[in-house]
Design a protein around this motif. Structure first.
Motif, PDB file in Angstrom:
ATOM      1  N   SER A   1       0.823  -1.207   0.000  1.00 48.67           N
ATOM      2  CA  SER A   1       0.000   0.000   0.000  1.00 48.67           C
ATOM      3  C   SER A   1       0.860   1.260   0.000  1.00 48.67           C
ATOM      4  CB  SER A   1      -0.944   0.001   1.210  1.00 48.67           C
ATOM      5  OG  SER A   1      -0.220  -0.159   2.416  1.00 48.67           O
ATOM      6  N   ASP A   2       2.107   1.160   0.494  1.00 52.93           N
ATOM      7  CA  ASP A   2       3.016   2.310   0.476  1.00 52.93           C
ATOM      8  C   ASP A   2       3.317   2.758  -0.948  1.00 52.93           C
ATOM      9  OD1 ASP A   2       3.103   2.234   3.186  1.00 52.93           O
ATOM     10  OD2 ASP A   2       5.158   1.502   3.353  1.00 52.93           O
TER      11      ASP A   2
ATOM     12  N   VAL B   1      -1.021   3.352  -3.098  1.00 48.30           N
ATOM     13  CA  VAL B   1      -1.940   4.423  -2.693  1.00 48.30           C
ATOM     14  C   VAL B   1      -1.437   5.802  -3.109  1.00 48.30           C
ATOM     15  CG1 VAL B   1      -3.157   5.504  -0.772  1.00 48.30           C
ATOM     16  CG2 VAL B   1      -2.889   3.029  -0.832  1.00 48.30           C
TER      17      VAL B   1
ATOM     18  N   TYR C   1      -5.445   4.776   2.217  1.00 52.02           N
ATOM     19  CA  TYR C   1      -4.308   4.029   2.766  1.00 52.02           C
ATOM     20  C   TYR C   1      -4.792   2.970   3.744  1.00 52.02           C
ATOM     21  CZ  TYR C   1       0.275   2.993   4.683  1.00 52.02           C
ATOM     22  OH  TYR C   1       1.420   2.333   5.074  1.00 52.02           O
TER      23      TYR C   1
ATOM     24  N   THR D   1      -4.269  -1.001   3.006  1.00 45.39           N
ATOM     25  CA  THR D   1      -3.444  -1.708   3.986  1.00 45.39           C
ATOM     26  C   THR D   1      -4.250  -2.830   4.628  1.00 45.39           C
ATOM     27  OG1 THR D   1      -2.223   0.339   4.433  1.00 45.39           O
ATOM     28  CG2 THR D   1      -1.982  -1.450   6.021  1.00 45.39           C
TER      29      THR D   1
ATOM     30  N   TRP E   1      -6.665  -1.140  10.567  1.00 44.51           N
ATOM     31  CA  TRP E   1      -6.601  -0.268   9.394  1.00 44.51           C
ATOM     32  C   TRP E   1      -7.959  -0.162   8.714  1.00 44.51           C
ATOM     33  CZ3 TRP E   1      -3.222   3.253   8.558  1.00 44.51           C
ATOM     34  CH2 TRP E   1      -1.906   3.105   8.986  1.00 44.51           C
TER      35      TRP E   1
ATOM     36  N   LEU F   1       1.292  11.422   1.319  1.00 40.32           N
ATOM     37  CA  LEU F   1       1.626   9.999   1.409  1.00 40.32           C
ATOM     38  C   LEU F   1       2.910   9.682   0.651  1.00 40.32           C
ATOM     39  CD1 LEU F   1      -1.776   8.094   1.093  1.00 40.32           C
ATOM     40  CD2 LEU F   1      -0.306   8.306   3.094  1.00 40.32           C
TER      41      LEU F   1
ATOM     42  N   CYS G   1       5.671   7.756   2.524  1.00 39.22           N
ATOM     43  CA  CYS G   1       5.864   6.345   2.134  1.00 39.22           C
ATOM     44  C   CYS G   1       7.007   6.144   1.143  1.00 39.22           C
ATOM     45  CB  CYS G   1       4.570   5.794   1.533  1.00 39.22           C
ATOM     46  SG  CYS G   1       3.150   5.828   2.650  1.00 39.22           S
TER      47      CYS G   1
END
Length: 247
Positions: free
Chosen positions: A39-40, A43, A91, A95, A164, A203, A207
């Motif tokens: 997801s890093d 997203v 996110y 996640t 999450w 983000l 990230c």
């Protein structure tokens, strides 16, 4: 258009937004499984690309996307919408998928109606209506069935997926409520687009997706297109358009 026809259209558009959100989640899950991304990476990329496309499209359609930045009183709600409503919502959702699956994360993110209902009844100082309680019950039943397969002694979900997913639901409720005045004044596309761009920038800085190793192939681009177009642009725009009609 007659009021009942308009309401029916609003319901259909809102449901279509939910369907697109789920399809985008399924595409994201296949990316996690087959392209070994996280997801890093997905997203920030989806938010930046989708937000840029929406702002460009709003400019081409004569919506004047820069107008919202001319009034400084718009800054706090727009920034909050971008960081919480867009960034944290997406996110948290992806996640949760990363630690579980798209079905559970999607249903859990739709626990947001519980929070919206609490906000609404407190604000309007009234008891919840029967159909509102029925909707909340169905959402809870969906989350329970995805998590346990109706086996009371089993919980087939990681704690991080639950945490999450619930954070995504809180952010989703914020996403639904916060931007309504801005959307009414400046229209849908520029507000949603700027929210995604702001969330994507923050983000990306946190990230650093450029440091994530990605398996690049045709599958990546096909699934990423589904995540960006269906799971981001269509889902968020349809949902907000429907909510603006039905409330």
């Amino acid at each position: 258009m007659k009021q009942h026809h308009r309401m029916a259209l609003g319901y259909c558009i809102t449901i279509l937004g939910g369907i697109c959100w789920a399809i985008g989640g399924a595409c994201g899950q296949t990316l996690f499984e087959q392209n070994r991304i996280t997801s890093d990476w997905v997203v920030p990329i989806r938010l930046l690309l989708a937000g840029t496309l929406l702002v460009l499209f709003s400019a081409l359609s004569g919506k004047h996307p820069m107008a919202v930045w001319k009034d400084k009183k718009n800054y706090p709600p727009l920034i909050a919408f971008g960081l919480i409503g867009s960034a944290l919502c997406q996110y948290g959702y992806y996640t949760s998928i990363q630690y579980s699956n798209a079905a559970f994360a999607t249903v859990l993110s739709y626990m947001a109606p519980v929070m919206i209902l609490v906000y609404t009844v407190v604000k309007e100082r009234r008891a919840p209506r029967g159909y509102e309680l029925a909707a909340v019950l169905l959402v809870a039943l969906g989350a329970f069935s995805c998590a346990t397969q109706f086996k009371l002694g089993a919980l087939h979900i990681a704690p991080l997926a639950l945490i999450w997913g619930l954070l995504s639901a809180v952010a989703f409720a914020f996403y639904t409520i916060t931007p309504q005045k801005l959307i009414q004044e400046y229209s849908l596309l520029p507000i949603v687009g700027w929210g995604m761009i702001l969330g994507g920038i923050v983000l990306a800085l946190l990230c650093r997706p450029w440091t994530v190793a990605v398996t690049v192939n045709a599958h990546l681009f096909i699934m990423l297109a589904g995540v960006i177009f269906l799971g981001t642009i269509c889902s968020f725009c349809f949902y907000q358009a429907g909510v603006s009609i039905v409330g």
